[in-house]
Scaffold this active site. Structure first.
Site, PDB file in Angstrom:
ATOM      1  CE  LYS A 158      46.884  44.103  34.691  1.00 33.67           C
ATOM      2  NZ  LYS A 158      46.461  42.796  35.264  1.00 33.67           N
ATOM      3  CD  GLU A 200      43.675  41.171  32.590  1.00 36.69           C
ATOM      4  OE1 GLU A 200      44.310  40.361  31.963  1.00 36.69           O
ATOM      5  OE2 GLU A 200      43.722  41.556  33.804  1.00 36.69           O
ATOM      6  CE  LYS A 201      33.640  41.290  33.263  1.00 35.96           C
ATOM      7  NZ  LYS A 201      32.513  42.141  32.323  1.00 35.96           N
ATOM      8  CG  HIS A 208      46.186  39.454  46.091  1.00 39.40           C
ATOM      9  ND1 HIS A 208      46.939  40.280  45.006  1.00 39.40           N
ATOM     10  CD2 HIS A 208      47.208  38.623  46.152  1.00 39.40           C
ATOM     11  CE1 HIS A 208      47.899  40.061  44.778  1.00 39.40           C
ATOM     12  NE2 HIS A 208      48.125  38.791  45.627  1.00 39.40           N
ATOM     13  CG  HIS A 235      46.780  48.683  43.631  1.00 36.15           C
ATOM     14  ND1 HIS A 235      45.608  47.838  43.457  1.00 36.15           N
ATOM     15  CD2 HIS A 235      46.448  49.746  42.987  1.00 36.15           C
ATOM     16  CE1 HIS A 235      44.646  48.300  42.907  1.00 36.15           C
ATOM     17  NE2 HIS A 235      45.172  49.285  42.285  1.00 36.15           N
ATOM     18  CD  GLU A 275      50.975  39.398  42.803  1.00 39.04           C
ATOM     19  OE1 GLU A 275      51.501  39.807  43.911  1.00 39.04           O
ATOM     20  OE2 GLU A 275      50.522  40.267  42.050  1.00 39.04           O
ATOM     21  NE  ARG A 292      59.240  41.289  43.305  1.00 39.90           N
ATOM     22  CZ  ARG A 292      58.042  41.276  44.087  1.00 39.90           C
ATOM     23  NH1 ARG A 292      58.170  40.772  45.342  1.00 39.90           N
ATOM     24  NH2 ARG A 292      56.895  41.752  43.739  1.00 39.90           N
ATOM     25  NE  ARG A 338      53.444  43.438  52.816  1.00 43.37           N
ATOM     26  CZ  ARG A 338      53.935  43.538  51.687  1.00 43.37           C
ATOM     27  NH1 ARG A 338      54.271  44.812  51.009  1.00 43.37           N
ATOM     28  NH2 ARG A 338      53.719  42.519  50.822  1.00 43.37           N
TER      29      ARG A 338
HETATM   30  P1  ADP Z   1      51.218  45.582  38.701  1.00 41.11           P
HETATM   31  O1  ADP Z   1      52.180  44.565  38.068  1.00 41.11           O
HETATM   32  O2  ADP Z   1      51.306  47.254  38.311  1.00 41.11           O
HETATM   33  O3  ADP Z   1      51.042  45.282  40.268  1.00 41.11           O
HETATM   34  P2  ADP Z   1      48.879  43.869  38.589  1.00 41.11           P
HETATM   35  O4  ADP Z   1      48.762  43.236  37.085  1.00 41.11           O
HETATM   36  O5  ADP Z   1      49.461  43.035  39.653  1.00 41.11           O
HETATM   37  O6  ADP Z   1      49.835  44.998  38.176  1.00 41.11           O
HETATM   38  O7  ADP Z   1      47.681  44.620  38.839  1.00 41.11           O
HETATM   39  C1  ADP Z   1      47.572  45.447  40.080  1.00 41.11           C
HETATM   40  C2  ADP Z   1      46.195  45.732  40.681  1.00 41.11           C
HETATM   41  O8  ADP Z   1      45.588  46.182  39.747  1.00 41.11           O
HETATM   42  C3  ADP Z   1      45.683  44.259  41.234  1.00 41.11           C
HETATM   43  O9  ADP Z   1      46.169  43.977  42.385  1.00 41.11           O
HETATM   44  C4  ADP Z   1      44.231  44.697  41.146  1.00 41.11           C
HETATM   45  O10 ADP Z   1      43.795  45.289  42.447  1.00 41.11           O
HETATM   46  C5  ADP Z   1      44.012  45.346  40.048  1.00 41.11           C
HETATM   47  N1  ADP Z   1      43.715  44.896  38.797  1.00 41.11           N
HETATM   48  C6  ADP Z   1      44.744  44.257  37.798  1.00 41.11           C
HETATM   49  N2  ADP Z   1      44.019  43.741  36.736  1.00 41.11           N
HETATM   50  C7  ADP Z   1      42.734  43.580  37.252  1.00 41.11           C
HETATM   51  C8  ADP Z   1      41.559  43.055  36.729  1.00 41.11           C
HETATM   52  N3  ADP Z   1      41.587  42.383  35.450  1.00 41.11           N
HETATM   53  N4  ADP Z   1      40.282  43.010  37.267  1.00 41.11           N
HETATM   54  C9  ADP Z   1      40.211  43.769  38.580  1.00 41.11           C
HETATM   55  N5  ADP Z   1      41.215  44.452  38.884  1.00 41.11           N
HETATM   56  C10 ADP Z   1      42.765  44.364  38.428  1.00 41.11           C
END
Ligand code: ADP
Length: 447
Positions: A158, A200-201, A208, A235, A275, A292, A338
């Site tokens: 990420k 990360e894992k 969610h 998403h 989150e 926000r 929504r």
């Molecule tokens: P952004 O800021 O781009 O929205 P997030 O960290 O909120 O990034 O991640 C977006 C989506 O990606 C999450 O809602 C989830 O569905 C998926 N995701 C992110 N990190 C993980 C993870 N470690 N394991 C599984 N799904 C992930």
């Protein structure tokens, strides 16, 4: 207290802030783009100022024009809504330089929590549960491989500066991780101007669950419990509810408390959402912090009776939080759909156009947050969300029955919306049982 607030946003959230201002005796000044000229919600503001053309870059994202409007109107504060400039630390600091209060956190707190690597660090210190993974940013391939071997595949790369679901890469083995690391970093550099990435894992089949928190400028911070937003497509959340179904209350309270601690430790004043993904055994892992107001804030308002927009305004004006943690209680169940102007038959392509018919749901426990009226033209330039239908009932079962009833009362023509899909979900046995994961909706749509 402020006497005049500028609203740097549009549509339903601009209207939401106008309403809060009116009830607080604060004048509202709403900016608008040429695409929104003549929209009915603008008549409810005390003053409106056109700031430019339809494209966001010319208007709602244009900092010099928004600041000029704020100076012309002589406002005390700016509410950014959600989206657009709401998570832009540079904008918050420009406001400060111009002696205009930004209704949100300080630029420092925003930048700290907006950077995913930094945020994860503060989260660890605050004992917020996070995904196992690299301690911080990682650029060394060998190091990344070591981390992945320890936590086990699949892993996800990420971007520290990622957002909107971009800059992520799932790796199922070492070869994919090795080749993905450099690419991910280059992509992040191009997209966000920051090539920093971490590992990360990767969790499959999770739910969610997010915690609403709010802090003030006097070091107080509380949580307002959780929302479950697992009904998603690509998403994008389409249904949110509070409280989360089938969740152990003790576990929930521990996580909620940890989220409040995080906000306090980051010296954060304002509303935020922490989150998480939650696995089948109800282990929580923090995803990110949104600094926000969220689209789905009304479900929290319905179950707690707390007005989050008014609270944001009070806190920005330097008032202490008007409630303590022990005062905040959950009353009943709330759900939000929504309503997007999208065509389910055309793979949810945006469906802008003029609303010849727009009839609202009503009756007990129903709230509709929308800027739409009959004859309104949904512009093609922005997000396709045209409203949010929120219902409140004593328990989840009655809440679902009420939502089904309210969705059935809505009549929107001729454009296509997400309403039929949401009605289908209200009648779906798995959704009704509670606890669907974030891939449930996509699976349902495939079949
Ligand atoms: P952004 O800021 O781009 O929205 P997030 O960290 O909120 O990034 O991640 C977006 C989506 O990606 C999450 O809602 C989830 O569905 C998926 N995701 C992110 N990190 C993980 C993870 N470690 N394991 C599984 N799904 C992930």
């Amino acid at each position: 207290m402020f006497s005049r607030i500028l609203i740097a946003n549009r549509g339903e959230i601009a209207l939401r802030v106008i309403r809060a201002c009116r009830e607080m005796g604060i004048e509202s000044v709403c900016v608008y783009s040429k695409a929104d000229e003549g929209a009915a919600y603008l008549r409810l503001a005390d003053r409106t100022i056109c700031i430019g053309g339809p494209s966001p870059a010319e208007s709602y994202l244009n900092i010099p024009r928004i600041i000029s409007a704020a100076e012309v109107a002589n406002v005390d504060a700016i509410h950014p809504g959600y989206g657009f400039l709401s998570e832009n630390a540079h904008f918050a600091s420009v406001c400060r330089d111009c002696k205009i209060e930004f209704i949100g956190p300080s630029p420092e707190a925003m930048a700290k929590l907006g950077d995913k690597v930094e945020c994860k660090k503060i989260a660890r210190e605050s004992k917020v549960p996070v995904f196992p993974g690299s301690e911080g940013a990682i650029d060394d391939e060998g190091e990344a491989v070591k981390v992945a071997a320890k936590i086990g595949y699949p892993v996800i790369i990420k971007a520290a500066a990622g957002g909107g679901g971009r800059g992520m890469r799932v790796c199922h083995n070492e070869a994919a991780l090795r080749s993905g690391l450099k690419q991910a970093s280059n992509e992040a550099m191009n997209a966000f101007g920051n090539g920093s990435v971490y590992v990360e894992k990767f969790l499959e089949g999770a739910r969610h669950v997010e915690i609403q928190v709010v802090g003030d400028k006097h070091g107080n911070a509380v949580h307002l419990f959780e929302r479950d937003c697992s009904a998603q497509r690509r998403h994008q959340k389409i249904i949110e509810e509070a409280p989360a179904p089938l969740i152990d209350a003790r576990r929930r309270d521990d996580v909620a408390k940890s989220a409040a601690r995080l906000v306090k430790n980051a010296q954060y004043a304002g509303a935020a959402t922490v989150e998480f993904l939650m696995d089948e055994r109800q282990n929580f892992y923090m995803l990110e912090v949104n600094t926000r107001l969220q689209v789905e804030h009304p479900v929290t308002e319905m179950i707690t009776g707390i007005d989050l927009v008014k609270t944001q305004i009070l806190v920005a004006a330097g008032e202490p939080l008007p409630f303590k943690q022990r005062d905040i209680k959950i009353n009943g169940h709330a759900m939000e759909c929504r309503i997007n102007a999208e065509d389910p038959a055309r793979n949810f392509a945006p469906c802008p156009g003029t609303l010849t018919t727009f009839e609202c749901a009503g009756g007990p426990g129903v709230r509709l947050d929308t800027h739409c009226v009959p004859g309104y033209r949904v512009p093609p330039n922005y997000d396709s969300m045209i409203g949010k239908l929120i219902v409140h009932a004593p328990d989840r079962e009655q809440c679902i029955a009420r939502m089904d009833r309210a969705l059935g009362e809505m009549r929107i023509e001729p454009i296509k919306t997400t309403i039929p899909l949401q009605q289908q979900l209200m009648r779906n046995s798995a959704f009704r049982a509670g606890g669907i994961d974030i891939h449930f909706l996509e699976r349902l749509l495939r079949n």
